[in-house]
Design a protein around this motif. Structure first.
Motif, PDB file in Angstrom:
ATOM      1  N   GLY A 191       0.821  -1.214   0.000  1.00 23.22           N
ATOM      2  CA  GLY A 191       0.000   0.000   0.000  1.00 23.22           C
ATOM      3  C   GLY A 191       0.849   1.256   0.000  1.00 23.22           C
ATOM      4  N   ILE A 192       1.910   1.270   0.798  1.00 23.67           N
ATOM      5  CA  ILE A 192       2.797   2.450   0.839  1.00 23.67           C
ATOM      6  C   ILE A 192       3.511   2.628  -0.493  1.00 23.67           C
ATOM      7  CG2 ILE A 192       4.913   3.347   1.883  1.00 23.67           C
ATOM      8  CD1 ILE A 192       3.937   2.123   4.543  1.00 23.67           C
ATOM      9  N   VAL A 193       4.078   1.551  -1.027  1.00 24.63           N
ATOM     10  CA  VAL A 193       4.784   1.646  -2.303  1.00 24.63           C
ATOM     11  C   VAL A 193       3.813   2.020  -3.425  1.00 24.63           C
ATOM     12  CG1 VAL A 193       6.149   0.368  -4.007  1.00 24.63           C
ATOM     13  CG2 VAL A 193       6.609   0.073  -1.567  1.00 24.63           C
ATOM     14  N   GLY A 194       2.620   1.432  -3.410  1.00 30.12           N
ATOM     15  CA  GLY A 194       1.616   1.775  -4.414  1.00 30.12           C
ATOM     16  C   GLY A 194       1.197   3.235  -4.324  1.00 30.12           C
ATOM     17  N   ALA A 195       1.083   3.764  -3.103  1.00 31.25           N
ATOM     18  CA  ALA A 195       0.716   5.174  -2.926  1.00 31.25           C
ATOM     19  C   ALA A 195       1.838   6.090  -3.406  1.00 31.25           C
ATOM     20  CB  ALA A 195       0.382   5.449  -1.462  1.00 31.25           C
ATOM     21  N   LEU A 196       3.073   5.672  -3.215  1.00 33.18           N
ATOM     22  CA  LEU A 196       4.199   6.489  -3.675  1.00 33.18           C
ATOM     23  C   LEU A 196       4.357   6.438  -5.194  1.00 33.18           C
ATOM     24  CD1 LEU A 196       6.877   5.634  -0.950  1.00 33.18           C
ATOM     25  CD2 LEU A 196       5.606   7.764  -1.211  1.00 33.18           C
ATOM     26  N   LEU A 197       3.960   5.325  -5.799  1.00 38.89           N
ATOM     27  CA  LEU A 197       4.106   5.149  -7.249  1.00 38.89           C
ATOM     28  C   LEU A 197       2.756   5.168  -7.968  1.00 38.89           C
ATOM     29  CD1 LEU A 197       6.797   2.313  -7.271  1.00 38.89           C
ATOM     30  CD2 LEU A 197       7.147   4.763  -7.595  1.00 38.89           C
ATOM     31  N   PHE A 198       1.792   5.914  -7.424  1.00 40.08           N
ATOM     32  CA  PHE A 198       0.442   5.931  -8.003  1.00 40.08           C
ATOM     33  C   PHE A 198       0.430   6.433  -9.434  1.00 40.08           C
ATOM     34  CE2 PHE A 198       0.928  10.246  -6.577  1.00 40.08           C
ATOM     35  CZ  PHE A 198       0.251  10.989  -7.524  1.00 40.08           C
ATOM     36  N   GLY A 215      -4.574  -7.047   2.272  1.00 41.57           N
ATOM     37  CA  GLY A 215      -5.187  -6.383   3.416  1.00 41.57           C
ATOM     38  C   GLY A 215      -6.451  -7.090   3.877  1.00 41.57           C
ATOM     39  N   VAL A 216      -7.268  -7.485   2.929  1.00 38.00           N
ATOM     40  CA  VAL A 216      -8.501  -8.210   3.273  1.00 38.00           C
ATOM     41  C   VAL A 216      -8.161  -9.554   3.902  1.00 38.00           C
ATOM     42  CG1 VAL A 216     -10.530  -9.360   2.287  1.00 38.00           C
ATOM     43  CG2 VAL A 216      -9.940  -7.031   1.570  1.00 38.00           C
ATOM     44  N   LEU A 217      -7.205 -10.266   3.299  1.00 36.81           N
ATOM     45  CA  LEU A 217      -6.810 -11.559   3.862  1.00 36.81           C
ATOM     46  C   LEU A 217      -6.210 -11.399   5.260  1.00 36.81           C
ATOM     47  CD1 LEU A 217      -5.238 -13.233   0.693  1.00 36.81           C
ATOM     48  CD2 LEU A 217      -7.433 -13.766   1.761  1.00 36.81           C
ATOM     49  N   GLY A 218      -5.378 -10.375   5.441  1.00 34.98           N
ATOM     50  CA  GLY A 218      -4.783 -10.129   6.752  1.00 34.98           C
ATOM     51  C   GLY A 218      -5.817  -9.741   7.795  1.00 34.98           C
ATOM     52  N   PHE A 219      -6.781  -8.926   7.402  1.00 34.43           N
ATOM     53  CA  PHE A 219      -7.831  -8.528   8.337  1.00 34.43           C
ATOM     54  C   PHE A 219      -8.681  -9.733   8.733  1.00 34.43           C
ATOM     55  CE2 PHE A 219     -12.129  -6.920   9.257  1.00 34.43           C
ATOM     56  CZ  PHE A 219     -11.821  -6.135  10.356  1.00 34.43           C
ATOM     57  N   ARG A 220      -8.977 -10.602   7.773  1.00 35.48           N
ATOM     58  CA  ARG A 220      -9.760 -11.800   8.080  1.00 35.48           C
ATOM     59  C   ARG A 220      -9.006 -12.714   9.043  1.00 35.48           C
ATOM     60  NH1 ARG A 220     -11.992 -14.438   2.848  1.00 35.48           N
ATOM     61  NH2 ARG A 220     -13.353 -15.495   4.324  1.00 35.48           N
ATOM     62  N   ARG A 221      -7.689 -12.804   8.863  1.00 36.22           N
ATOM     63  CA  ARG A 221      -6.889 -13.596   9.799  1.00 36.22           C
ATOM     64  C   ARG A 221      -6.936 -13.000  11.199  1.00 36.22           C
ATOM     65  NH1 ARG A 221      -1.207 -15.596   7.099  1.00 36.22           N
ATOM     66  NH2 ARG A 221      -2.122 -17.254   5.853  1.00 36.22           N
ATOM     67  N   SER A 222      -6.887 -11.684  11.290  1.00 38.51           N
ATOM     68  CA  SER A 222      -6.920 -11.057  12.616  1.00 38.51           C
ATOM     69  C   SER A 222      -8.278 -11.253  13.278  1.00 38.51           C
ATOM     70  CB  SER A 222      -6.571  -9.574  12.529  1.00 38.51           C
ATOM     71  OG  SER A 222      -7.629  -8.836  11.960  1.00 38.51           O
ATOM     72  N   ARG A 223      -9.338 -11.260  12.497  1.00 37.06           N
ATOM     73  CA  ARG A 223     -10.680 -11.491  13.061  1.00 37.06           C
ATOM     74  C   ARG A 223     -10.825 -12.915  13.604  1.00 37.06           C
ATOM     75  NH1 ARG A 223     -14.863  -7.528  13.121  1.00 37.06           N
ATOM     76  NH2 ARG A 223     -16.266  -9.217  12.592  1.00 37.06           N
ATOM     77  N   ARG A 224     -10.117 -13.858  12.967  1.00 39.61           N
ATOM     78  CA  ARG A 224     -10.147 -15.243  13.448  1.00 39.61           C
ATOM     79  C   ARG A 224      -9.185 -15.462  14.607  1.00 39.61           C
ATOM     80  NH1 ARG A 224      -9.330 -16.757   7.906  1.00 39.61           N
ATOM     81  NH2 ARG A 224      -7.345 -17.613   8.590  1.00 39.61           N
ATOM     82  N   GLY A 225      -8.352 -14.464  14.915  1.00 37.43           N
ATOM     83  CA  GLY A 225      -7.407 -14.589  16.013  1.00 37.43           C
ATOM     84  C   GLY A 225      -6.100 -15.240  15.628  1.00 37.43           C
ATOM     85  N   MET A 261      -2.991  -2.861  10.825  1.00 35.78           N
ATOM     86  CA  MET A 261      -1.973  -2.710   9.786  1.00 35.78           C
ATOM     87  C   MET A 261      -2.517  -3.184   8.441  1.00 35.78           C
ATOM     88  SD  MET A 261       1.837  -4.409   9.644  1.00 35.78           S
ATOM     89  CE  MET A 261       2.340  -3.683  11.177  1.00 35.78           C
ATOM     90  N   ALA A 262      -3.244  -4.288   8.448  1.00 34.57           N
ATOM     91  CA  ALA A 262      -3.826  -4.822   7.220  1.00 34.57           C
ATOM     92  C   ALA A 262      -4.856  -3.856   6.642  1.00 34.57           C
ATOM     93  CB  ALA A 262      -4.462  -6.179   7.490  1.00 34.57           C
ATOM     94  N   VAL A 263      -5.670  -3.259   7.501  1.00 30.27           N
ATOM     95  CA  VAL A 263      -6.689  -2.307   7.033  1.00 30.27           C
ATOM     96  C   VAL A 263      -6.029  -1.057   6.448  1.00 30.27           C
ATOM     97  CG1 VAL A 263      -8.546  -0.775   7.787  1.00 30.27           C
ATOM     98  CG2 VAL A 263      -8.496  -3.139   8.563  1.00 30.27           C
ATOM     99  N   ILE A 264      -5.006  -0.538   7.120  1.00 29.95           N
ATOM    100  CA  ILE A 264      -4.308   0.654   6.614  1.00 29.95           C
ATOM    101  C   ILE A 264      -3.682   0.346   5.259  1.00 29.95           C
ATOM    102  CG2 ILE A 264      -2.347   2.195   7.017  1.00 29.95           C
ATOM    103  CD1 ILE A 264      -3.021   1.970  10.034  1.00 29.95           C
ATOM    104  N   GLY A 265      -3.060  -0.826   5.121  1.00 29.25           N
ATOM    105  CA  GLY A 265      -2.487  -1.221   3.832  1.00 29.25           C
ATOM    106  C   GLY A 265      -3.534  -1.329   2.745  1.00 29.25           C
ATOM    107  N   ALA A 266      -4.688  -1.894   3.086  1.00 29.54           N
ATOM    108  CA  ALA A 266      -5.765  -2.027   2.106  1.00 29.54           C
ATOM    109  C   ALA A 266      -6.309  -0.664   1.684  1.00 29.54           C
ATOM    110  CB  ALA A 266      -6.884  -2.892   2.670  1.00 29.54           C
ATOM    111  N   VAL A 267      -6.442   0.259   2.632  1.00 25.18           N
ATOM    112  CA  VAL A 267      -6.947   1.603   2.314  1.00 25.18           C
ATOM    113  C   VAL A 267      -5.946   2.345   1.428  1.00 25.18           C
ATOM    114  CG1 VAL A 267      -7.499   3.861   3.309  1.00 25.18           C
ATOM    115  CG2 VAL A 267      -8.459   1.785   4.314  1.00 25.18           C
ATOM    116  N   LEU A 268      -4.658   2.291   1.778  1.00 23.90           N
ATOM    117  CA  LEU A 268      -3.645   2.934   0.940  1.00 23.90           C
ATOM    118  C   LEU A 268      -3.628   2.315  -0.452  1.00 23.90           C
ATOM    119  CD1 LEU A 268      -0.634   3.333   3.395  1.00 23.90           C
ATOM    120  CD2 LEU A 268      -2.012   5.153   2.385  1.00 23.90           C
TER     121      LEU A 268
END
Length: 141
Positions: free
Chosen positions: A39-46, A63-73, A80-87
């Motif tokens: 997300g950071i690299v993509g935002a810098l190279l948009f 980001g979606v996969l990481g967020f789903r993993r965090s919801r499952r514990g 961090m996954a959500v911020i990456g997905a938003v960026l």
């Protein structure tokens, strides 16, 4: 003398080798970290198609996969996954808009006139006149 082994020969208190989602097992934070980095690299190279569109899309997916993993514990970095997905989503949208604008300009009549003018220009001065005419035509639009 008492033995520390059960009837089947296994020791008591031996770890089983697997812990459930809420257990103390190893956390799997790779998707969240990947989402944030992409997300950071993509935002810098948009402004590039690969940077904004490809990396942005990958950041959203991870980001979606990481967020789903965090919801499952299973992971601990859901934020961090959500911020990456938003960026990544922002990079994807802005890069897509820039690409659409670029395609619109290249396919415009003004740009075709400019290309034709440059192809028939004999000197640098003539090419500069072509550029000025192109700028004027775009501004009038």
């Amino acid at each position: 003398m008492t033995s520390t082994h059960g009837h089947d020969g296994t020791g008591y208190g031996q770890p089983t080798g697997h812990a459930g989602p809420a257990g103390t097992g190893e956390r799997r934070n790779g998707f969240g970290i990947a989402a944030l980095v992409l997300g950071i690299v993509g935002a810098l190279l948009f402004w590039t198609a690969i940077g904004g569109i490809v990396l942005g899309l990958l950041a959203v997916i991870f980001g979606v996969l990481g967020f789903r993993r965090s919801r499952r514990g299973v992971a601990t970095n859901g934020t961090m996954a959500v911020i990456g997905a938003v960026l990544g989503a922002l990079a994807l949208v802005v890069s897509s808009v820039l690409l659409a604008l670029g395609v619109a300009v290249v396919n415009s009549d003004e740009f075709k006139d400019y290309q034709d003018c440059v192809e028939h220009a004999d000197s640098q001065s003539d090419r500069q006149d072509c550029a000025r005419d192109f700028d004027r035509e775009v501004d009038e639009r």
